[in-house]
Design an enzyme around this catalytic site. Sequence first.
Site, short mmCIF file in Angstrom:
data_model
loop_
_atom_site.label_atom_id
_atom_site.label_comp_id
_atom_site.label_asym_id
_atom_site.label_seq_id
_atom_site.Cartn_x
_atom_site.Cartn_y
_atom_site.Cartn_z
N ASP A 215 0.86 -1.18 0.00
CA ASP A 215 0.00 0.00 0.00
C ASP A 215 0.89 1.23 0.00
O ASP A 215 1.60 1.51 0.98
CB ASP A 215 -0.91 0.01 1.23
CG ASP A 215 -1.86 1.20 1.23
OD1 ASP A 215 -2.85 1.17 0.48
OD2 ASP A 215 -1.60 2.16 1.98
N GLU A 309 -1.96 -1.43 -6.00
CA GLU A 309 -3.21 -0.84 -6.45
C GLU A 309 -3.03 -0.09 -7.76
O GLU A 309 -1.93 0.42 -8.05
CB GLU A 309 -3.75 0.13 -5.39
CG GLU A 309 -4.23 -0.53 -4.12
CD GLU A 309 -4.76 0.49 -3.13
OE1 GLU A 309 -5.99 0.55 -2.93
OE2 GLU A 309 -3.94 1.21 -2.55
N ASP A 391 -3.31 1.81 6.74
CA ASP A 391 -2.51 1.37 5.60
C ASP A 391 -2.18 -0.12 5.67
O ASP A 391 -2.18 -0.81 4.64
CB ASP A 391 -1.22 2.18 5.52
CG ASP A 391 -1.50 3.66 5.28
OD1 ASP A 391 -2.54 3.97 4.67
OD2 ASP A 391 -0.68 4.51 5.71
#
Length: 451
Positions: A215, A309, A391
């Site tokens: 992340d 992501e 996170d």
Amino acid sequence: MKVAQAYRFALDPTPAQATALASHCGAARFAFNWGLALVKDALDQRAAEQSSEVPEELLTEVPWSLYALRRAWNATKGRIAPWWADNSKEAYNTGLDALARALKNWAASRNGSRKGNPVGFPRFKSKHRAALSCRFTTGTIRVEADRRHVTLPRLGTIRTAESTRKLARHLERGTGRILSATIRFEGGRWFVAFTCQIDRDDRALAQPNAVVGVDLGVRALAVLSTGETVDNPKHHRAALRRLRRLSKELARRAGPRTPDGSSREASKRWHKTKVHLGKTHARVAGRRRDGLHQLTTRLAATYGTVVVEDLDVAGMLANRRLARAVADVGMAEVRRQLACKTVWRGGRLVVADRWYPSSKTCSGCGAVKAKLALSERTYACTACGLVLDRDENAARNLAALAAGYEHDVAQSCGETVNARGAGVRPADGGRSAEKRELPPGERSRRKSWAA
């Protein structure tokens, strides 16, 4: 496994060699501008003939391809550039090749066959603002055996400011082959980048069956699903005070433009300050790039599957409050590097969908929150009572996603992760600001050729 890989080295040229390097880059810019002027004149002539109802077979041909541009250049170079023999033919081919690619991309963008952001019509390159770059594909291109010199066509043997052993080892073992070399002036220094075909045999992973979710963020550069937090060094923020001082100093100097917009010769102090400012920016970029390489190399060499992501970085940069901090992280660069390095190591890169709610989903029970403010740095699940760092919770969800995710984007080191396959055409039909401002005759003239 054969992969395309680049090796970049800083050069330490003599004053005469530095002048020759700049001359080659200037020759590439000259060829680009000459070819662009030729294309625009041919388009104007063709538009005038079409208005006069000249038959289609008699219309003026536009030198659109690299072959046509090179043929036109060879026919007229003795008249328009009598000094052309001072530089390698690769310098002029660099400019013409860049123009042919720009015209092809613009035409493909106009007719809708090129995805991503719209591409504007090529513009003339300024001597003061254009990057100094030149590419060599033929001739003598090699790394010397002493690992401290490189040889380029017409430029001869140039000393490097660092050892070339990483590339030299591949060349000596026969596991590497140089395809091209590109020289570039950046941050007050000359660099050479060798594009090579490398046989990668370091495919051993420390944990081939392990999955890690990554992340990316602003407060921390990366939070892994294992609980590890990689601090964000914030290189640009650390150098911001010096950058501001140099920018103000540059504005006070007598630059190449007067307040009323006319051109003039810049002062020596202006050039000196500009060099200092460029070196500071280059130092910041180099430190950021080195940190990202260390992170991505470690992830690709350790874990068999890396999950990230699909972040909308362009949208983040539109937020003026976060733009500087987001740009200082280099999120898109992390994904680009992982796409290459995971393939080299025999792993895979999984990219989660942009709308996957990794931050809103509980990594314990799977409950999804309706809203989660950016200021909430701790995730508290009302269903199972899990309390976890926001996170780290997102990173755990990304790692869990890899189990049933079959899409693997890391298939090559080409354009697998850019906007070519994911561009969204804007509401104005994909026209750039330059095309919207063109006169009606100019717009129709170019549109007919793009079709």
